[in-house]
Design a protein around this motif. Structure first.
Motif, PDB file in Angstrom:
ATOM      1  N   CYS A 163      32.763  52.128  80.189  1.00 22.53           N
ATOM      2  CA  CYS A 163      32.998  50.787  79.644  1.00 22.53           C
ATOM      3  C   CYS A 163      31.754  49.964  79.998  1.00 22.53           C
ATOM      4  O   CYS A 163      31.483  49.726  81.165  1.00 22.53           O
ATOM      5  CB  CYS A 163      34.270  50.220  80.287  1.00 22.53           C
ATOM      6  N   CYS A 208      36.811  48.390  77.675  1.00 26.53           N
ATOM      7  CA  CYS A 208      38.031  49.195  77.540  1.00 26.53           C
ATOM      8  C   CYS A 208      39.283  48.328  77.453  1.00 26.53           C
ATOM      9  O   CYS A 208      40.265  48.734  76.854  1.00 26.53           O
ATOM     10  CB  CYS A 208      38.138  50.196  78.691  1.00 26.53           C
ATOM     11  N   GLY A 209      39.269  47.145  78.067  1.00 23.99           N
ATOM     12  CA  GLY A 209      40.463  46.306  78.080  1.00 23.99           C
ATOM     13  C   GLY A 209      41.295  46.505  79.344  1.00 23.99           C
ATOM     14  O   GLY A 209      42.412  46.008  79.425  1.00 23.99           O
ATOM     15  N   GLY A 210      40.776  47.239  80.315  1.00 25.70           N
ATOM     16  CA  GLY A 210      41.480  47.408  81.588  1.00 25.70           C
ATOM     17  C   GLY A 210      41.817  48.852  81.915  1.00 25.70           C
ATOM     18  O   GLY A 210      41.917  49.230  83.066  1.00 25.70           O
ATOM     19  N   ASP A 233      40.186  50.533  84.852  1.00 28.55           N
ATOM     20  CA  ASP A 233      38.860  49.956  85.064  1.00 28.55           C
ATOM     21  C   ASP A 233      38.943  48.835  86.105  1.00 28.55           C
ATOM     22  O   ASP A 233      38.661  47.674  85.814  1.00 28.55           O
ATOM     23  CB  ASP A 233      38.304  49.427  83.731  1.00 28.55           C
ATOM     24  N   CYS A 277      35.992  44.765  83.347  1.00 23.81           N
ATOM     25  CA  CYS A 277      35.529  44.185  82.080  1.00 23.81           C
ATOM     26  C   CYS A 277      36.282  42.905  81.707  1.00 23.81           C
ATOM     27  O   CYS A 277      36.040  42.342  80.642  1.00 23.81           O
ATOM     28  CB  CYS A 277      35.615  45.214  80.942  1.00 23.81           C
TER      29      CYS A 277
HETATM   30 ZN   LIG Z   1      36.641  48.151  80.958  1.00 22.70          ZN
END
Ligand SMILES: [Zn+2]
Ligand SMILES: [Zn+2]
Length: 443
Positions: A412, A236-238, A260, A286
């Motif tokens: 994610c 997801c990138g956070g 996340d 992630c």
């Molecule tokens: Zn993530």
């Protein structure tokens, strides 16, 4: 639904002839028993099935081969005719029933009818690295099972449609498009990456994958008495994003943005916040670059790069003009600017304005943006644009700084695998990504 459903998986399609081997006795069209090599081809609008010696066994509209005992069947790499979709380089072996049917152009389609749980064991085993933790594989098995049954409407739920449309014409100012999986007509899912990669029992199944499916047998994610459409993506990138930003504008409560991480992050609301978030390096499940971790999660990590949490793509102006023209069919002239008009809470751009010397056009949603701005696909639509201009003010280079991999909705995968390694159980992992969802065992 209170018992295990059976799935129809399309193994081969568009073949003029199919050859294989019945590894043990099979019942053919509920009439006669057969084992060993066989060949099938289309003849006068029906299927002609012949045995190893070439003798006709049956000549019918459809041929079903039902295993007696625990017989399996193998399909060989036979391709006569030009209409096949993809090349098989190896034999594939399957459990369950083999059904041969003809499509509209009298080409053969081989369908494997198999109980859902057997299908899942194979899919989890071939999509995920067996080394990934058991709790991650369990979470993934539950999500895949829920997504599949929800998507196929097996529990009676309507599935949202896509908004397929032609490319933009000269007068259009906005081109907003989103994509749904195109439904199959002769079977439920195909064996290709289009649905989920399925290789039957051709490869040895990992113990972890088998256990993950067995221990979660019949378990589904539920929200409001409906099985969840449990979407997932790579990273997801956070922050994850909302369903409505990727597909139709419906609010799906369990597919709404969550940070996340163990610490809360506010959703992205402004361009300044997006810039700070994407150019930053926030802690998140992630956010891992550890090759040992990644190797345990991604089956083909060695061929992939590890820069998916934060990434960078640079184009010269003319290069990007060529890509956009190729991918969209639209000639913008000299490319002047890329301006995000709307973002989701994860920073993913939902509407992007492309302005050139000949015309301007607003495009969306995230997948269309990713397609138009890359020869393949951008990792995600969560990016900020930096343009370098020459003395006259014309851009010479566009640099995209981005975050995450995939649509960002739901689970994610990298984050979930890292959570499992940190000791989270599958249920906590699922509840972290699917807001308000509960587990329920149906069979
Ligand atoms: Zn993530
Ligand atoms: Zn498919």
């Amino acid at each position: 639904m209170n018992e295990e459903p059976t799935l129809r998986v399309g193994i081969l399609q568009g073949y003029s002839e199919v050859a294989g081997r019945l590894n043990g006795p099979f019942l053919i069209n509920d009439a006669l028993s057969l084992s060993g090599m066989f060949r099938a081809c289309a003849r006068e609008g029906r299927i002609l099935l012949a045995d190893a010696a070439g003798h006709e066994i049956i000549h019918e509209k459809e041929v079903s081969c039902t295993p007696l005992d625990n017989s399996t069947f193998t399909l060989l790499d036979v391709m006569i005719g030009k209409n096949f979709h993809w090349q098989r380089k190896q034999e594939q072996t399957f459990r369950g029933e083999l059904r041969l049917i003809l499509d509209e152009s009298d080409k053969l389609v081989a369908v494997n009818r198999i109980p859902l749980e057997d299908y899942l064991s194979s899919v989890v085993s071939s999509e995920m690295n067996a080394e990934a933790g058991l709790e991650f594989l369990k979470a993934h098995a539950i999500a895949s099972r829920s997504w599949l049954v929800s998507m196929l409407g097996m529990a009676g739920k309507a599935v949202h449609g896509g908004n397929a449309s032609a490319g933009p014409d000269q007068k259009t100012k906005e081109h907003i498009r989103y994509y749904h999986r195109v439904d199959h007509t002769l079977f439920d899912v195909c064996a290709d990456d289009h649905c989920q990669r399925y290789q039957g029992i051709s490869r040895p199944m990992s113990d972890n994958a088998r256990q993950a499916v067995e221990r979660t047998r019949g378990l589904f994610l539920f929200y409001n008495n409906e099985i969840c459409d449990a979407r997932y993506h790579k990273a997801c990138g956070g922050l994850t994003d909302n369903f409505a930003n990727t597909w139709d504008g419906v609010t799906v409560p369990y597919l709404t943005s969550v940070p996340d991480s163990a610490v809360p992050y506010d959703p992205i609301r402004t361009e300044a916040e997006a810039r700070k978030w994407i150019l930053g390096d926030p802690g998140a499940y992630c956010n891992t670059k550890d090759p040992n971790v990644l190797r345990r999660i991604l089956p083909s990590f060695d061929h992939e790069t590890a820069d998916f949490f934060r990434w960078k793509v640079a184009y010269t102006r003319t290069e990007l003009e060529d890509i956009i023209r190729e991918k969209s069919g639209v000639d913008f002239g000299n490319l002047l600017s890329l301006t995000p008009l709307e973002r989701g809470p994860s920073g993913r751009i939902v509407r992007l304005q492309i302005a050139g010397s000949k015309r301007a056009l607003t495009i969306g949603k995230e997948l269309e943006i990713r397609r138009w701005l890359s020869r393949s696909h951008l990792y995600s639509s969560a990016f900020v644009v930096c343009a370098e201009n020459d003395k006259s003010g014309l851009p010479v280079r566009f640099i995209l700084y981005g975050a995450g991999w995939g649509h960002g909705v739901g689970l994610c995968q990298i984050g979930a695998a890292v959570m499992a390694m940190k000791g989270f159980m599958s249920e906590s992992i699922l509840k972290h990504y699917y807001n308000g969802a509960e587990l329920q065992k149906l069979y």
